[in-house]
Structure formats: C-alpha cells, structure tokens
Design an enzyme around this catalytic site. Structure first.
Site, short mmCIF file in Angstrom:
data_model
loop_
_atom_site.label_atom_id
_atom_site.label_comp_id
_atom_site.label_asym_id
_atom_site.label_seq_id
_atom_site.Cartn_x
_atom_site.Cartn_y
_atom_site.Cartn_z
N LYS A 126 2.33 24.87 -3.57
CA LYS A 126 1.07 24.27 -3.12
C LYS A 126 1.18 22.75 -3.21
O LYS A 126 0.55 22.09 -4.04
CB LYS A 126 -0.09 24.80 -3.96
CG LYS A 126 -0.31 26.30 -3.76
CD LYS A 126 -1.43 26.82 -4.64
CE LYS A 126 -1.61 28.34 -4.45
NZ LYS A 126 -2.66 28.89 -5.35
N ARG A 176 0.81 -1.22 0.00
CA ARG A 176 0.00 0.00 0.00
C ARG A 176 0.84 1.26 0.00
O ARG A 176 0.54 2.22 -0.72
CB ARG A 176 -0.95 -0.02 1.20
CG ARG A 176 -1.85 1.21 1.36
CD ARG A 176 -2.45 1.72 0.07
NE ARG A 176 -3.09 0.69 -0.73
CZ ARG A 176 -3.37 0.80 -2.01
NH1 ARG A 176 -3.01 1.90 -2.69
NH2 ARG A 176 -3.96 -0.18 -2.67
N ASP A 210 -0.14 38.21 -12.18
CA ASP A 210 -1.11 37.41 -11.44
C ASP A 210 -2.55 37.73 -11.84
O ASP A 210 -2.98 38.89 -11.82
CB ASP A 210 -0.93 37.66 -9.94
CG ASP A 210 -1.72 36.67 -9.09
OD1 ASP A 210 -1.69 35.47 -9.41
OD2 ASP A 210 -2.37 37.11 -8.13
#
Length: 283
Positions: A139, A104, A223
């Site tokens: 992020k 896993r 931006d």
C-alpha cells in the site's frame, strides 16, 4: 546509529527527474529567473522543524545535483539517523537560483520519506522485548514504492514483498477462485520455484488448521484476528510456519499483538498514513 546501504543513484534519478520535470514545466522557474540575479550565490540548509527519523537525504541530494551539478551538497544527517527540532540535515552551497528551483522537490521527497521512517520507528519501539518484526505492505504511493520501502528500513522496519512477482501470497479471493485452501496451495507448489516462498491468508482458526494439514505454505497471514485468536494461532503453528499478523494494526495495539509471539506484524499505515515530517530550507 545503524548504517544503511544506499540504493544506486541510477534507480532514484528517474523518480527525481520526473518530479523536477513536473515542477519546472515548460519554462522553468520563472519566479527565480525574474527575481534572482544570475550570479547570486548562497549557502542554504535543510533544517528539521520537528523531531523524527531521517530518510530521503540521498534522493534530496540528487534533486539538487540534477538541477545544477556545480552545487556543493553536504549531508549532515544520514538516512536512518534521529533528528531533533532545529537540527541541520543538509547544507547546499552554490547558485541561489539552482537551490531555489530544486527546493520543493527535495523537500517533498525528504519530508514524505522521513515521515514514513519516523512512523515506522514508533511501531518498532512498540515491539520492545519481543522478537516480532514490523513490516510494510504494497500500500504505497504509485511509482514511489522503492523509496517508501527504503524509508521503512530507515525506520527499523522490514520489507514485505516488493511486488506481485516476488513471492506467492494467496489471499481470500485467490482461495475462493481456486476452489479452496488445499487446491490453492497444491496449485501454487506446482509452479513455485525453489527460490519463491508461499504465503497464505487465513481469517479463522479453522482455516489455519486446514493450512497446517496441507503441505505447501511457508508463511501464514493471520488476517483481522483478535488478540486471543492470534495467541491461539501461534500456539497451533508451533514454529512450523512463519506467522504474520495483519489488519487493524494500530500503534496502540502493537504491544499486545507482539506479545502473542507472531513473527511479523504488517501494516499498510506505515506508508499510506504517515505524517510528512516538517522540514524547511533556510538561506
């Protein structure tokens, strides 16, 4: 297929060890211990269940080897390579119990990172015919930045700064607290090493003009501008600064933004919104 330099295992091992410790808990894999005879050996494969770009094979191999150094691990698809549904990415042979105990964690890393590299490749493909580069942001999943940024590279993208100590990035709140664009840039240049680049964020063309009139910036972050404003901004910069477009950079919008001539398009979605690639381990 592009060849990528791998990170040293010693950087990755603490991440894998922490994940294995979380999964195995205080008593280990009690299901496997109860069900699988001690000396049972098996050959297993990690197979792709959908198309994508591979990442995380190195870290998956570390997971198996940390659980059992006697396992034989053969990587069939290296990081950065394209895989098709049904392809075998890795072969593992040895103790069945060891393979099951590491399964896993190995798949979690490989699926997550392959999802990032696959999404990155999709973004990069949208810049075809231009010189624009796709780059990630900060992020990222806490604690996993180093491997997620590596996955962006595997997808053909580029890395933005790795952390707050890499470069100076003056954002809107810095500008407000510093007393304006000129004040912020002047202060940054007073302390910046010759090895540190200075980037500043602007939201409007008027702010861009102020940056261009003030010495100190190496890169300007455009931006949340619309496409027409981005094109105008690139014309005003005229190669004097590196340009980076950011904000609302969806996959569908990338071609028109790249066509404006910006040097970089940054997107947090590469790491915070990537679909986990479906991989499975089969005995």
């Amino acid at each position: 297929m592009t060849s990528f330099a791998t990170l040293p295992d010693l950087i990755l091992e603490p991440l894998v060890r922490a994940a294995l410790t979380e999964d195995l808990g205080q008593y280990g894999d009690i299901t496997t211990r109860a069900v699988i005879p001690v000396r049972t050996r098996y050959a297993a494969k990690i197979n792709a269940r959908e198309n994508g770009v591979v990442s995380g094979m190195q870290i998956a191999a570390i997971a198996f080897r940390l659980v059992d150094p006697l396992l034989t691990v053969n990587i069939r698809r290296t990081d950065g390579s394209v895989c098709r549904k049904g392809d075998t990415l890795m072969e593992i042979e040895g103790s069945a119990a060891s393979i099951l105990s590491a399964e896993r964690v190995a798949l979690n890393f490989a699926g997550r990172l392959s999802g990032i590299s696959t999404l990155t490749r999709s973004f990069v493909n949208q810049t075809h015919g231009t010189n624009t580069r796709i780059t990630c942001t900060r992020k990222t999943t806490p604690g996993l930045r180093v491997v997620e940024k590596q996955a962006v590279l595997h997808g053909g993208g580029y890395n933005h700064r790795s952390g707050l100590s890499d470069a100076i990035l003056i954002k809107d709140n810095h500008i407000a607290a510093a007393g304006g664009i000129a004040a912020a840039l002047n202060a940054a240049r007073q302390v910046a090493s010759h090895m540190v680049r200075v980037e500043i964020e602007v939201d409007t063309l008027d702010q861009l003009d102020e940056v261009l009139a003030t010495a100190g910036a190496d890169v300007v972050l455009l931006d949340n501008m619309d496409t027409a404003s981005l094109r105008n901004a690139v014309e005003r910069v005229d190669g004097k600064l590196v340009t980076e477009a950011s904000g609302n950079m969806t996959l569908e919008r990338i071609p028109e933004v790249a066509a404006t001539g910006v040097d970089y398009i940054s997107s947090g979605a590469l790491t915070h919104s990537a679909h986990t690639l479906d991989l499975g381990l089969d005995f």
